[in-house]
Design an enzyme around this catalytic site. Structure first.
Site, PDB file in Angstrom:
ATOM      1  N   ARG A 161       0.879  -1.179   0.000  1.00 56.62           N
ATOM      2  CA  ARG A 161       0.000   0.000   0.000  1.00 56.62           C
ATOM      3  C   ARG A 161       0.908   1.217   0.000  1.00 56.62           C
ATOM      4  O   ARG A 161       1.637   1.455   0.959  1.00 56.62           O
ATOM      5  CB  ARG A 161      -0.921  -0.103   1.210  1.00 56.62           C
ATOM      6  CG  ARG A 161      -1.151   1.130   1.987  1.00 56.62           C
ATOM      7  CD  ARG A 161      -2.297   0.984   2.960  1.00 56.62           C
ATOM      8  NE  ARG A 161      -1.930   0.410   4.249  1.00 56.62           N
ATOM      9  CZ  ARG A 161      -1.132   0.979   5.125  1.00 56.62           C
ATOM     10  NH1 ARG A 161      -0.528   2.113   4.853  1.00 56.62           N
ATOM     11  NH2 ARG A 161      -0.887   0.406   6.281  1.00 56.62           N
TER      12      ARG A 161
ATOM     13  N   HIS B 147      -3.021   3.852   5.473  1.00 58.17           N
ATOM     14  CA  HIS B 147      -4.101   2.863   5.626  1.00 58.17           C
ATOM     15  C   HIS B 147      -5.440   3.489   5.228  1.00 58.17           C
ATOM     16  O   HIS B 147      -6.200   2.926   4.445  1.00 58.17           O
ATOM     17  CB  HIS B 147      -4.128   2.381   7.085  1.00 58.17           C
ATOM     18  CG  HIS B 147      -5.305   1.530   7.403  1.00 58.17           C
ATOM     19  ND1 HIS B 147      -5.447   0.248   6.927  1.00 58.17           N
ATOM     20  CD2 HIS B 147      -6.428   1.788   8.126  1.00 58.17           C
ATOM     21  CE1 HIS B 147      -6.599  -0.249   7.352  1.00 58.17           C
ATOM     22  NE2 HIS B 147      -7.215   0.667   8.072  1.00 58.17           N
TER      23      HIS B 147
ATOM     24  N   TYR C   5       5.150   4.459  11.573  1.00 54.26           N
ATOM     25  CA  TYR C   5       5.479   3.040  11.746  1.00 54.26           C
ATOM     26  C   TYR C   5       6.273   2.416  10.596  1.00 54.26           C
ATOM     27  O   TYR C   5       6.559   1.229  10.608  1.00 54.26           O
ATOM     28  CB  TYR C   5       4.206   2.206  12.002  1.00 54.26           C
ATOM     29  CG  TYR C   5       3.136   2.343  10.940  1.00 54.26           C
ATOM     30  CD1 TYR C   5       3.175   1.584   9.774  1.00 54.26           C
ATOM     31  CD2 TYR C   5       2.081   3.239  11.102  1.00 54.26           C
ATOM     32  CE1 TYR C   5       2.203   1.714   8.799  1.00 54.26           C
ATOM     33  CE2 TYR C   5       1.100   3.385  10.125  1.00 54.26           C
ATOM     34  CZ  TYR C   5       1.165   2.619   8.977  1.00 54.26           C
ATOM     35  OH  TYR C   5       0.195   2.750   8.012  1.00 54.26           O
TER      36      TYR C   5
HETATM   37  C1  LIG Z   1     -13.135  -7.515  13.026  1.00 54.58           C
HETATM   38  C2  LIG Z   1     -12.372  -6.229  12.927  1.00 54.58           C
HETATM   39  N1  LIG Z   1     -11.337  -5.994  13.764  1.00 54.58           N
HETATM   40  C3  LIG Z   1     -10.643  -4.833  13.684  1.00 54.58           C
HETATM   41  C4  LIG Z   1     -10.988  -3.879  12.751  1.00 54.58           C
HETATM   42  C5  LIG Z   1     -10.194  -2.583  12.635  1.00 54.58           C
HETATM   43  N2  LIG Z   1      -9.383  -2.604  11.412  1.00 54.58           N
HETATM   44  C6  LIG Z   1      -9.737  -1.934  10.312  1.00 54.58           C
HETATM   45  S1  LIG Z   1      -8.675  -2.168   9.039  1.00 54.58           S
HETATM   46  C7  LIG Z   1      -7.699  -3.188   9.965  1.00 54.58           C
HETATM   47  C8  LIG Z   1      -6.451  -3.791   9.372  1.00 54.58           C
HETATM   48  C9  LIG Z   1      -6.724  -4.755   8.273  1.00 54.58           C
HETATM   49  O1  LIG Z   1      -5.520  -5.124   7.656  1.00 54.58           O
HETATM   50  P1  LIG Z   1      -5.504  -6.042   6.392  1.00 54.58           P
HETATM   51  O2  LIG Z   1      -6.447  -7.182   6.554  1.00 54.58           O
HETATM   52  O3  LIG Z   1      -4.099  -6.348   6.102  1.00 54.58           O
HETATM   53  O4  LIG Z   1      -6.128  -5.110   5.227  1.00 54.58           O
HETATM   54  P2  LIG Z   1      -5.573  -3.752   4.613  1.00 54.58           P
HETATM   55  O5  LIG Z   1      -6.234  -2.639   5.375  1.00 54.58           O
HETATM   56  O6  LIG Z   1      -4.098  -3.743   4.754  1.00 54.58           O
HETATM   57  O7  LIG Z   1      -6.035  -3.745   3.206  1.00 54.58           O
HETATM   58  C10 LIG Z   1      -8.206  -3.319  11.253  1.00 54.58           C
HETATM   59  C11 LIG Z   1      -7.563  -4.095  12.314  1.00 54.58           C
HETATM   60  C12 LIG Z   1     -12.092  -4.148  11.908  1.00 54.58           C
HETATM   61  N3  LIG Z   1     -12.499  -3.286  10.969  1.00 54.58           N
HETATM   62  N4  LIG Z   1     -12.758  -5.328  12.005  1.00 54.58           N
END
Ligand SMILES: Cc1ncc(C[n+]2csc(CCOP(=O)(O)OP(=O)(O)O)c2C)c(N)n1
Ligand SMILES: [Mg+2]
Length: 342
Positions: A244, A248, A257
């Protein structure tokens, strides 16, 4: 594990591979560029206070465009919040995507006939929905495949394991596309799991898998075509290794980070830059081609934004009405109260 790769970082073809037609090659680049432009525009609009929150796709366009290009209209996509390049190419109107990130309650869903599930924010939940949709297709005897996109972080959720296990046992026509963009918000993959690849996690469910350079659209297209064919007989897991390039979301500051040198290293692998170099070397790219894509995308964006900003946003009552087909009494009373104050 060996990674499928067709292009090196300079956009040179590696090995003896059957390249798609010139038209397909140009479409690949045009769609990635369109996605990048829409992403950039939405980001700026958020900074101007015209969007609520945006999850940028920049850097991850190759696997999304490649996936959408192998699909047929009857196939389904179960997306997360970072998959708008894929969903747009599968028919999701740009206007809906902008409305969604503006925080409008009517934005997330697709129009009738566009097989895209609502944007999922609950990490990994869309994978269960995808398995369910694929189960339904199989029961009905339909040919449709379901593709679901998720991140590296999602693979540590229980939903991931439940979805993969069920799909493998029932041999469902679903393709699980993991976009390993190296981070779950600020948590790097090395702190999320003790395996070298994410494919290791899928292997345990005994399903077909692919491990691909997610910034190499030719390799992604090859892998997705293979996955599409195999999905007729059961699930396929695809790990696309990518990055990415932006934050985020618009609420995040990646400087807190990750090192800038790391970002710079990945910028060298930008899927658009590599594909452009490849096209140029084949005589398929020039400045006029680039300008035509840019003009078309700008016009499309301006039109969608103007249309949205000309019409009033949904009201609070609209939001509540979306929750139930038939609202329970207490919710109905609130809707009536809000409508009375409109
Ligand atoms: C069940 C749940 N836990 C925590 C969150 C908070 N949260 C939003 S995005 C994220 C990280 C997700 O990372 P990844 O799966 O690698 O996807 P990316 O954002 O990198 O595309 C988190 C922990 C959430 N939305 N849903
Ligand atoms: Mg991630």
């Amino acid at each position: 594990m060996e990674m499928t790769k067709w292009l090196d970082e300079q956009g040179n073809l590696i090995g003896d591979v059957a390249v798609p037609s010139d038209d397909v090659l140009k479409t690949m680049y045009a769609e990635m560029k369109r996605g990048r432009m829409i992403d950039t525009k939405m980001f700026k609009m958020q900074r101007q206070g015209r969007m609520a929150l945006v999850a940028p796709v920049s850097g991850q366009e190759a696997i999304q465009v490649a996936s959408a290009l192998v699909l047929n209209k009857e196939d389904w996509i179960a997306p997360s919040y970072r998959d708008s390049v894929a969903t747009m190419l599968h028919g999701m109107p740009l206007e809906n995507i902008i409305r969604y990130f503006k925080g409008y309650s009517d934005g997330g869903g697709a129009p009738e006939g566009v097989n895209v599930l609502p944007v999922q924010i609950i990490i990994a939940a869309q994978m269960l929905h995808a398995t369910g949709v694929a189960f339904a297709s199989k029961i009905k005897g339909e040919q449709a495949r379901t593709v679901t996109f998720f991140g590296d972080g999602a693979t540590s959720q229980g939903d991931f394991h439940e979805a993969l296990n069920f799909a493998a046992v029932y041999k469902l026509p679903v393709i699980f596309v993991c976009q390993n963009n190296q981070y779950a918000i600020s948590t790097p993959v090395s702190k999320q799991m003790n395996t070298e690849t994410i494919v290791e996690r899928a292997k345990a469910y005994n399903m077909a898998y692919e491990y691909v350079d997610g910034n190499d659209i030719l390799a992604c297209y090859d892998v997705m075509k293979r996955a599409y064919d195999k999905a007729q007989d059961g699930p396929v897991f695809v790990e696309a290794v990518t990055y990415r390039l932006g934050p985020h979301t618009t609420s995040d500051d990646p400087k807190k980070y990750r090192e800038q040198t790391e970002e710079q290293q990945w910028q060298q692998k930008d899927p658009l830059v590599r594909m452009r170099a490849f096209l140029e070397a084949r005589g398929l790219w020039d400045a006029a081609f680039e300008r035509a894509i840019e003009d078309r995308a700008s016009e499309e964006i301006e039109e969608a934004v103007a249309k949205i900003e000309e019409t009033p946003p949904p009201t609070l009552a609209d939001m509540l009405e979306k929750v139930y087909e038939t609202p329970p009494t207490l919710i109905q009373e609130q809707i009536d109260g809000l409508r009375g104050n409109e």
